[in-house]
Design a protein around this motif. Structure first.
Motif, PDB file in Angstrom:
ATOM      1  N   ASN A  91     -21.226  13.827  29.980  1.00 21.46           N
ATOM      2  CA  ASN A  91     -21.457  14.787  28.913  1.00 21.46           C
ATOM      3  C   ASN A  91     -21.258  14.156  27.523  1.00 21.46           C
ATOM      4  OD1 ASN A  91     -18.656  14.785  28.385  1.00 21.46           O
ATOM      5  ND2 ASN A  91     -18.293  16.675  29.523  1.00 21.46           N
ATOM      6  N   ALA A  92     -21.377  14.975  26.485  1.00 26.68           N
ATOM      7  CA  ALA A  92     -21.334  14.467  25.116  1.00 26.68           C
ATOM      8  C   ALA A  92     -19.994  13.844  24.765  1.00 26.68           C
ATOM      9  CB  ALA A  92     -21.661  15.590  24.132  1.00 26.68           C
ATOM     10  N   SER A  93     -18.934  14.246  25.463  1.00 25.34           N
ATOM     11  CA  SER A  93     -17.603  13.687  25.228  1.00 25.34           C
ATOM     12  C   SER A  93     -17.363  12.406  26.012  1.00 25.34           C
ATOM     13  CB  SER A  93     -16.535  14.719  25.606  1.00 25.34           C
ATOM     14  OG  SER A  93     -16.657  15.887  24.815  1.00 25.34           O
ATOM     15  N   GLY A  94     -18.332  12.040  26.850  1.00 23.42           N
ATOM     16  CA  GLY A  94     -18.192  10.836  27.659  1.00 23.42           C
ATOM     17  C   GLY A  94     -17.546  11.066  29.005  1.00 23.42           C
ATOM     18  N   SER A  95     -17.400  12.336  29.413  1.00 23.51           N
ATOM     19  CA  SER A  95     -16.754  12.654  30.689  1.00 23.51           C
ATOM     20  C   SER A  95     -17.783  12.955  31.775  1.00 23.51           C
ATOM     21  CB  SER A  95     -15.837  13.869  30.532  1.00 23.51           C
ATOM     22  OG  SER A  95     -14.772  13.599  29.651  1.00 23.51           O
ATOM     23  N   PRO A  96     -17.567  12.456  32.994  1.00 20.19           N
ATOM     24  CA  PRO A  96     -18.415  12.867  34.113  1.00 20.19           C
ATOM     25  C   PRO A  96     -18.337  14.384  34.306  1.00 20.19           C
ATOM     26  CG  PRO A  96     -17.153  10.916  34.691  1.00 20.19           C
ATOM     27  CD  PRO A  96     -16.607  11.407  33.387  1.00 20.19           C
ATOM     28  N   HIS A  97     -19.483  14.985  34.585  1.00 21.66           N
ATOM     29  CA  HIS A  97     -19.600  16.443  34.666  1.00 21.66           C
ATOM     30  C   HIS A  97     -20.635  16.766  35.741  1.00 21.66           C
ATOM     31  CE1 HIS A  97     -19.287  20.430  32.458  1.00 21.66           C
ATOM     32  NE2 HIS A  97     -20.316  20.655  33.254  1.00 21.66           N
ATOM     33  N   VAL A  98     -20.446  17.874  36.437  1.00 24.20           N
ATOM     34  CA  VAL A  98     -21.409  18.251  37.476  1.00 24.20           C
ATOM     35  C   VAL A  98     -21.685  19.747  37.423  1.00 24.20           C
ATOM     36  CG1 VAL A  98     -19.659  18.583  39.286  1.00 24.20           C
ATOM     37  CG2 VAL A  98     -21.990  17.968  39.923  1.00 24.20           C
ATOM     38  N   PHE A  99     -22.984  20.108  37.576  1.00 20.75           N
ATOM     39  CA  PHE A  99     -23.419  21.471  37.836  1.00 20.75           C
ATOM     40  C   PHE A  99     -23.683  21.579  39.335  1.00 20.75           C
ATOM     41  CE2 PHE A  99     -25.566  21.476  33.438  1.00 20.75           C
ATOM     42  CZ  PHE A  99     -24.494  22.117  32.831  1.00 20.75           C
ATOM     43  N   ALA A 114     -14.606  15.888  34.624  1.00 24.59           N
ATOM     44  CA  ALA A 114     -13.492  14.950  34.725  1.00 24.59           C
ATOM     45  C   ALA A 114     -12.699  14.941  33.423  1.00 24.59           C
ATOM     46  CB  ALA A 114     -14.016  13.556  35.037  1.00 24.59           C
ATOM     47  N   ASN A 115     -11.440  14.555  33.499  1.00 26.97           N
ATOM     48  CA  ASN A 115     -10.626  14.403  32.300  1.00 26.97           C
ATOM     49  C   ASN A 115     -10.899  13.075  31.610  1.00 26.97           C
ATOM     50  OD1 ASN A 115      -9.210  16.868  32.567  1.00 26.97           O
ATOM     51  ND2 ASN A 115      -7.804  15.958  34.044  1.00 26.97           N
ATOM     52  N   GLY A 116     -11.165  12.039  32.398  1.00 24.33           N
ATOM     53  CA  GLY A 116     -11.394  10.714  31.847  1.00 24.33           C
ATOM     54  C   GLY A 116     -12.750  10.595  31.170  1.00 24.33           C
ATOM     55  N   THR A 117     -12.929   9.540  30.382  1.00 25.77           N
ATOM     56  CA  THR A 117     -14.177   9.321  29.662  1.00 25.77           C
ATOM     57  C   THR A 117     -14.747   7.941  29.971  1.00 25.77           C
ATOM     58  OG1 THR A 117     -12.987   8.505  27.724  1.00 25.77           O
ATOM     59  CG2 THR A 117     -13.530  10.856  27.772  1.00 25.77           C
ATOM     60  N   ILE A 118     -16.058   7.826  29.732  1.00 29.96           N
ATOM     61  CA  ILE A 118     -16.804   6.603  29.993  1.00 29.96           C
ATOM     62  C   ILE A 118     -17.311   6.066  28.656  1.00 29.96           C
ATOM     63  CG2 ILE A 118     -18.703   5.563  31.293  1.00 29.96           C
ATOM     64  CD1 ILE A 118     -16.521   6.873  33.021  1.00 29.96           C
ATOM     65  N   PRO A 119     -16.632   5.113  28.040  1.00 24.18           N
ATOM     66  CA  PRO A 119     -17.121   4.555  26.774  1.00 24.18           C
ATOM     67  C   PRO A 119     -18.440   3.808  26.968  1.00 24.18           C
ATOM     68  CG  PRO A 119     -14.803   3.997  27.142  1.00 24.18           C
ATOM     69  CD  PRO A 119     -15.341   4.539  28.438  1.00 24.18           C
ATOM     70  N   THR A 120     -19.165   3.644  25.895  1.00 21.27           N
ATOM     71  CA  THR A 120     -20.416   2.884  25.945  1.00 21.27           C
ATOM     72  C   THR A 120     -20.108   1.389  26.014  1.00 21.27           C
ATOM     73  OG1 THR A 120     -20.543   2.818  23.529  1.00 21.27           O
ATOM     74  CG2 THR A 120     -21.668   4.634  24.644  1.00 21.27           C
ATOM     75  N   GLY A 121     -21.087   0.643  26.528  1.00 17.37           N
ATOM     76  CA  GLY A 121     -21.035  -0.814  26.457  1.00 17.37           C
ATOM     77  C   GLY A 121     -20.302  -1.526  27.561  1.00 17.37           C
ATOM     78  N   LEU A 144      -8.477   8.246  41.394  1.00 15.45           N
ATOM     79  CA  LEU A 144      -8.647   9.689  41.249  1.00 15.45           C
ATOM     80  C   LEU A 144      -8.348  10.098  39.816  1.00 15.45           C
ATOM     81  CD1 LEU A 144      -9.137  12.484  42.524  1.00 15.45           C
ATOM     82  CD2 LEU A 144      -6.682  12.565  43.042  1.00 15.45           C
ATOM     83  N   ASP A 145      -9.292  10.803  39.197  1.00 13.15           N
ATOM     84  CA  ASP A 145      -9.137  11.243  37.810  1.00 13.15           C
ATOM     85  C   ASP A 145      -8.811  12.737  37.735  1.00 13.15           C
ATOM     86  OD1 ASP A 145      -9.783  10.758  34.749  1.00 13.15           O
ATOM     87  OD2 ASP A 145     -10.906  12.555  35.331  1.00 13.15           O
ATOM     88  N   THR A 146      -9.576  13.561  38.449  1.00  9.01           N
ATOM     89  CA  THR A 146      -9.461  15.008  38.322  1.00  9.01           C
ATOM     90  C   THR A 146      -9.820  15.681  39.641  1.00  9.01           C
ATOM     91  OG1 THR A 146     -10.256  14.780  36.044  1.00  9.01           O
ATOM     92  CG2 THR A 146     -10.179  17.003  36.937  1.00  9.01           C
ATOM     93  N   THR A 147      -9.142  16.769  39.946  1.00 10.45           N
ATOM     94  CA  THR A 147      -9.500  17.628  41.077  1.00 10.45           C
ATOM     95  C   THR A 147      -9.739  19.034  40.548  1.00 10.45           C
ATOM     96  OG1 THR A 147      -8.160  16.342  42.629  1.00 10.45           O
ATOM     97  CG2 THR A 147      -8.787  18.565  43.301  1.00 10.45           C
ATOM     98  N   SER A 148     -10.859  19.629  40.937  1.00  9.41           N
ATOM     99  CA  SER A 148     -11.190  20.990  40.541  1.00  9.41           C
ATOM    100  C   SER A 148     -11.471  21.814  41.778  1.00  9.41           C
ATOM    101  CB  SER A 148     -12.417  20.998  39.623  1.00  9.41           C
ATOM    102  OG  SER A 148     -12.862  22.329  39.381  1.00  9.41           O
ATOM    103  N   THR A 149     -11.011  23.064  41.777  1.00  7.41           N
ATOM    104  CA  THR A 149     -11.283  23.973  42.895  1.00  7.41           C
ATOM    105  C   THR A 149     -12.422  24.933  42.579  1.00  7.41           C
ATOM    106  OG1 THR A 149      -9.560  25.486  42.096  1.00  7.41           O
ATOM    107  CG2 THR A 149      -8.916  23.848  43.752  1.00  7.41           C
TER     108      THR A 149
END
Length: 198
Positions: A91-99, A114-121, A144-149
């Motif tokens: 997403n725009a914040s650099g975090s993995p996201h799923v629909f 996810a809580n973590g982010t993926i910087p560019t480069g 493991l970064d994040t668990t969501s129910t």
């Protein structure tokens, strides 16, 4: 090389993808990789039934972003309505996201980030593991970064195309990724933490 992205796992050539626009690069995480321009490039796998309607699922990929967009799609089955199943992106914040959708018409959609982010480069391995009706786990570089129910009991069985590098919403391309994608792997079961470890 060429215009075909070959499947090296189960399922054989039916899971080969047709490359549109993306160019081969020698700068992959593991040898060659594909470079996506963030505008119109993608790989289309078709509507293979083995990738739809899953209760459990794991998606793993290595990504190296040039820029961050609101949706830098890694893989999706999210074509024009009423054929929404899932979309996995940065997403725009650099975090993995799923629909995730339990119905192809988009009703019953859930989201997780996810809580973590993926910087560019730089190269990052991003993994999500869905256990239908239980949870979804995000891993970054094997940890493991994040668990969501907040998950559906199963994914919708849609006939839309599975695409790498973008999704198709409405009648045009959307969510294009700008950067490199390597080693995309899709499992029809939930990997354990030990199996995800690098």
């Amino acid at each position: 090389q060429g215009i075909t992205a070959n499947n090296s796992g189960n399922g054989g050539s039916v899971l080969n993808g047709t490359i549109t626009g993306a160019t081969w690069s020698n700068s992959g995480k593991f040898g060659k990789t594909l470079n996506f321009n963030g505008t119109s490039d993608n790989i289309i796998l078709g509507s293979y039934a083995g990738l739809t309607g899953l209760t459990d699922m794991t998606v793993s990929a290595w990504v190296n972003l040039d820029t961050q967009d609101s949706e830098s799609t890694i893989i999706s089955q999210y074509d024009h309505a009423p054929q929404y199943s899932y979309s996995y992106f940065i997403n725009a914040s650099g975090s993995p996201h799923v629909f995730l959708n339990s119905n192809c018409n988009g009703t019953g959609e859930t989201q997780a980030t996810a809580n973590g982010t993926i910087p560019t480069g730089s190269w990052y391995q991003v993994v999500y593991v869905l256990r239908g009706g239980t949870d979804i786990k995000f891993y970054i570089n094997g940890k493991l970064d994040t668990t969501s129910t907040n998950v559906p009991s199963s994914l919708a069985s849609c006939t839309s195309q599975v695409r790498i590098g973008d999704k198709q919403q409405g009648q045009g391309d959307d969510g294009n990724l700008d950067g490199l994608i390597d080693e995309v792997k899709i499992y029809n079961y939930a990997l354990t933490s030990d199996e995800v470890k690098l």
